[in-house]
Scaffold this active site. Structure first.
Site, PDB file in Angstrom:
ATOM      1  N   ASP A 118      43.222  21.844  50.781  1.00 32.96           N
ATOM      2  CA  ASP A 118      42.121  20.892  50.651  1.00 32.96           C
ATOM      3  C   ASP A 118      41.965  20.480  49.189  1.00 32.96           C
ATOM      4  OD1 ASP A 118      39.741  19.453  51.288  1.00 32.96           O
ATOM      5  OD2 ASP A 118      38.527  21.202  50.794  1.00 32.96           O
ATOM      6  N   ASP A 170      38.662  18.697  47.695  1.00 31.19           N
ATOM      7  CA  ASP A 170      37.290  18.876  47.208  1.00 31.19           C
ATOM      8  C   ASP A 170      36.803  20.293  47.441  1.00 31.19           C
ATOM      9  OD1 ASP A 170      37.431  16.163  46.681  1.00 31.19           O
ATOM     10  OD2 ASP A 170      36.497  15.619  48.582  1.00 31.19           O
ATOM     11  N   ASP A 205      37.543  25.006  52.025  1.00 34.13           N
ATOM     12  CA  ASP A 205      36.229  25.617  51.809  1.00 34.13           C
ATOM     13  C   ASP A 205      35.263  25.345  52.953  1.00 34.13           C
ATOM     14  OD1 ASP A 205      36.279  22.886  50.840  1.00 34.13           O
ATOM     15  OD2 ASP A 205      34.282  23.230  50.022  1.00 34.13           O
TER      16      ASP A 205
END
Length: 181
Positions: free
Chosen positions: A13, A15, A138
């Site tokens: 990922d 961000d 996240d």
């Protein structure tokens, strides 16, 4: 090449994993509202409740320059270079929700991770279609629906969850994945 020598694949990922959005949110919040907050103050909150000014995070994400100026997460560049030696690494980012994010995220990747081929960049709306061996993310919404092995990158919004293998930083991610190579 025979099938046994094929590299395992990792979806990473952007961000909150490669890009330090928490630091950007805190910086922009102080800039726009004059209130200095710390990462510790965000711990355990959701993106919707993180700041006293409701909607601040979504407003920032819709502002020109937000995604193109994100700080790089400490250790991320070196970790991705290292992991790329043993794995096929794909950068996977949900880039459809915020209108400016698609072009800004590509610019950011080209600036900060110029060694990543365009063939290894996947921008999508829903990560449930991703079919790699591993995912580093996240957000639970991405990890919970993933069919491979997951690593949850520590973020303020996921501190209360423990049903994925947690990594607090890139050093820990590399250590976990090197055991798998």
């Amino acid at each position: 090449m025979n099938i046994s020598s094929k590299k395992k694949t990792i979806a990473v990922d952007m961000d909150g994993v490669l890009a330090d959005v928490e630091a950007q949110f805190l910086s922009w919040y102080e800039r726009d509202y004059g209130v200095k907050m710390t990462k510790d103050q965000l711990s355990g909150l959701t993106e919707d409740t993180a700041f006293p000014e409701k909607g601040a995070i979504h407003r920032f994400a819709r502002t020109a320059g937000f995604f193109s100026t994100l700080p790089v997460m400490e250790g991320a560049v070196e970790a991705i270079k290292s992991l790329s030696e043993k794995f096929e690494v794909y950068i996977v980012s949900a880039a459809m929700e915020f209108p400016l994010s698609l072009s800004e995220k590509l610019k950011w990747l080209n600036t900060n991770f110029p060694f990543i081929s365009w063939k290894n960049i996947i921008f999508c709306g829903d990560k449930s279609i991703i079919n790699t061996d591993y995912m580093v993310d996240d957000h639970l919404k991405n990890l919970d629906n993933f069919k491979g092995k997951t690593i949850m990158f520590h973020a303020f919004h996921n501190v209360s969850y423990h049903h994925h293998t947690r990594a607090n930083n890139w050093k820990e991610v590399v250590a976990l994945l090197e055991k798998e190579a």
